[in-house]
Design an enzyme around this catalytic site. Sequence first.
Site, PDB file in Angstrom:
ATOM      1  CD  GLU A 159      -1.655  -6.513   4.597  1.00 43.72           C
ATOM      2  OE1 GLU A 159      -1.297  -6.719   3.422  1.00 43.72           O
ATOM      3  OE2 GLU A 159      -1.795  -5.361   5.067  1.00 43.72           O
TER       4      GLU A 159
ATOM      5  CG  HIS B 234      -3.725  -3.414   3.006  1.00 42.97           C
ATOM      6  ND1 HIS B 234      -2.835  -3.019   3.972  1.00 42.97           N
ATOM      7  CD2 HIS B 234      -4.241  -2.280   2.490  1.00 42.97           C
ATOM      8  CE1 HIS B 234      -2.830  -1.687   4.047  1.00 42.97           C
ATOM      9  NE2 HIS B 234      -3.675  -1.217   3.159  1.00 42.97           N
TER      10      HIS B 234
ATOM     11  CB  CYS C 180      -0.996  -0.047   1.159  1.00 36.12           C
ATOM     12  SG  CYS C 180      -2.449   0.960   0.818  1.00 36.12           S
TER      13      CYS C 180
HETATM   14  N1  GLN Z   1      -1.804   6.672   2.781  1.00 35.55           N
HETATM   15  C1  GLN Z   1      -1.971   5.940   1.578  1.00 35.55           C
HETATM   16  C2  GLN Z   1      -3.324   6.193   0.917  1.00 35.55           C
HETATM   17  O1  GLN Z   1      -4.236   6.650   1.541  1.00 35.55           O
HETATM   18  C3  GLN Z   1      -1.730   4.466   1.806  1.00 35.55           C
HETATM   19  C4  GLN Z   1      -2.700   3.838   2.729  1.00 35.55           C
HETATM   20  C5  GLN Z   1      -2.243   2.516   3.273  1.00 35.55           C
HETATM   21  O2  GLN Z   1      -1.051   2.216   3.317  1.00 35.55           O
HETATM   22  N2  GLN Z   1      -3.177   1.735   3.756  1.00 35.55           N
HETATM   23  O3  GLN Z   1      -3.516   5.911  -0.224  1.00 35.55           O
END
Ligand code: GLN
Length: 536
Positions: A512, A510, A383
């Site tokens: 995971e 994600h 992410c």
């Molecule tokens: N801050 C980033 C976004 O909002 C990544 C978010 C995250 O890592 N879950 O896109």
Amino acid sequence: MVQGYIFITGGVLSSVGKGIVTSSLGLLLKSRGFHVEAIKIDPYINVDAGTMNPFAHGEVFVTEDGGETDLDLGHYERFMNINLSKKHNITTGQIYMSVINKERRGDYLGQTVQVIPHVTNEIKERIRNLAKERNVDFMIVEIGGTVGDIEGLPFLEAVRQMRLEEGPSRTFFIHVALAPILSTTGEQKTKPVQHSVQELRRIGIQPDAVIVRTQRPLEAEARRKIALYATLPEDHVLSNHDLDTVYRVPLILEEQGLPKLILRKFGMKDPGADLSEWEDFVERLMKASKPVKIAMIGKYTKLRDSYISIIEALKHAGAYLGLKPVLKWIEATEIERGKISLDFIDEVDAAIVLPGFGSRGVEGKIASLQRLRESKTPTLGICFGMQLAAVEFARNVLGLKDAHSQEINPNTPHPVIHLLPGQERTKMLGGTMRLGASPIRIIKGTLAYELYGREIVYERHRHRYELNNKYVDLFEEHGLKVSGWSPEGLAEFIELDRRIHPFYFGTQPHTEYKSRPLSPGPVFVGFLKAAARLNG
Ligand code: GLN
């Protein structure tokens, strides 16, 4: 038809392992062929976990349908190997919001709206409706916090009423409490457990079983005392002692006959369970001995629960491959302050740049990514980690000085990461990110395809920013390829050409969240393989 409700309460202190007990019991009942699910009740006023700092509450777990939930739902999904929904996490905020909306709509016209019955009815209705909707045999309901907390009272009152309404043979109450061991005498102390049972009784709930969290197996004398004070037969007091892995908890609860006790109370015969697959997994997990050192680069590294699904996904992949991930936590801000030198990268086999929000630690992560890329160290960016890999590449390979994510620098001349479409007008921050699972089309011949072996996969998202498609051609010309796309044309996976780097992979979702003990997440399997230099 719903056969029964099992309620889990906690005593003495929080983090006493109710979530693991709930998950374990779920697994044990599921292994008997029952359809079982679990609900987590969080008595805080937030509507969901999405707006809470992971530092205080640990990871925000995301469900398939985009719920931002308590991390216990992650345990439930992993142990029971099922997908839950946002409805499986009930908070005080949701309950009150709904009661207040009904009041404004006039649903309670003429009445004084009160905690009892309106709030308690709302709670009971949600539990029952979900159990019916999902057509479960058993619904396990874990009540967060500790008995005696003011905010937990309406929930305990609601489930107390459920015992009355459902009848005693359709409800089972399990109280999980801590028996500390005094370091001076080494004695297992039962008084806190006794007191918390008394507290539970004071609000009208007599537990049907007590599960005692303790450092070493519950001693006979301690069991006898607790049974006496809790008015329970001794075999209804179970030991949940420290183990080599939480994945063993179902096995010790099975040994002590927990499912039998419950089924007997519900007037059902115990069909017995086949736990061999689970036992194999625990065996493999414990036997996996070849260490792989992994740097975990992030900004919530002081509270490991902030990244719990990632840690668990690494364990699943490790058990599968016979590898033991050894995690080295790197606080990105300390790289910035010069307190940690980038040489830590020479001492690890691989690195994960962790998810996150906001500017703290960002430059430390970017500096790490540069070194990881140049030193050809296997790297996984998740992410925010993926987004910053793109920023690093833009700055140092494409020569776009000051390239950044608009999240950190809204005025960057090169917004390689920018707001998702539709997010510009979003003022409300709760539940407004791109959330939940959606399909990803993987391009054949890529590392992503090698990992998944399939063209369409579903992974879960939680982000507000995305890779700016204006830069994709330029990225690809220089070897950073987009290897997975969403149907709307959002970049989901990026990777360096394998001729340039053995494993440099960024994932916007994600992955995971969907890793399970018996089906480890493909990205984590591939990453660990690369970390251990295993071929094929
Ligand atoms: N801050 C980033 C976004 O909002 C990544 C978010 C995250 O890592 N879950 O896109």
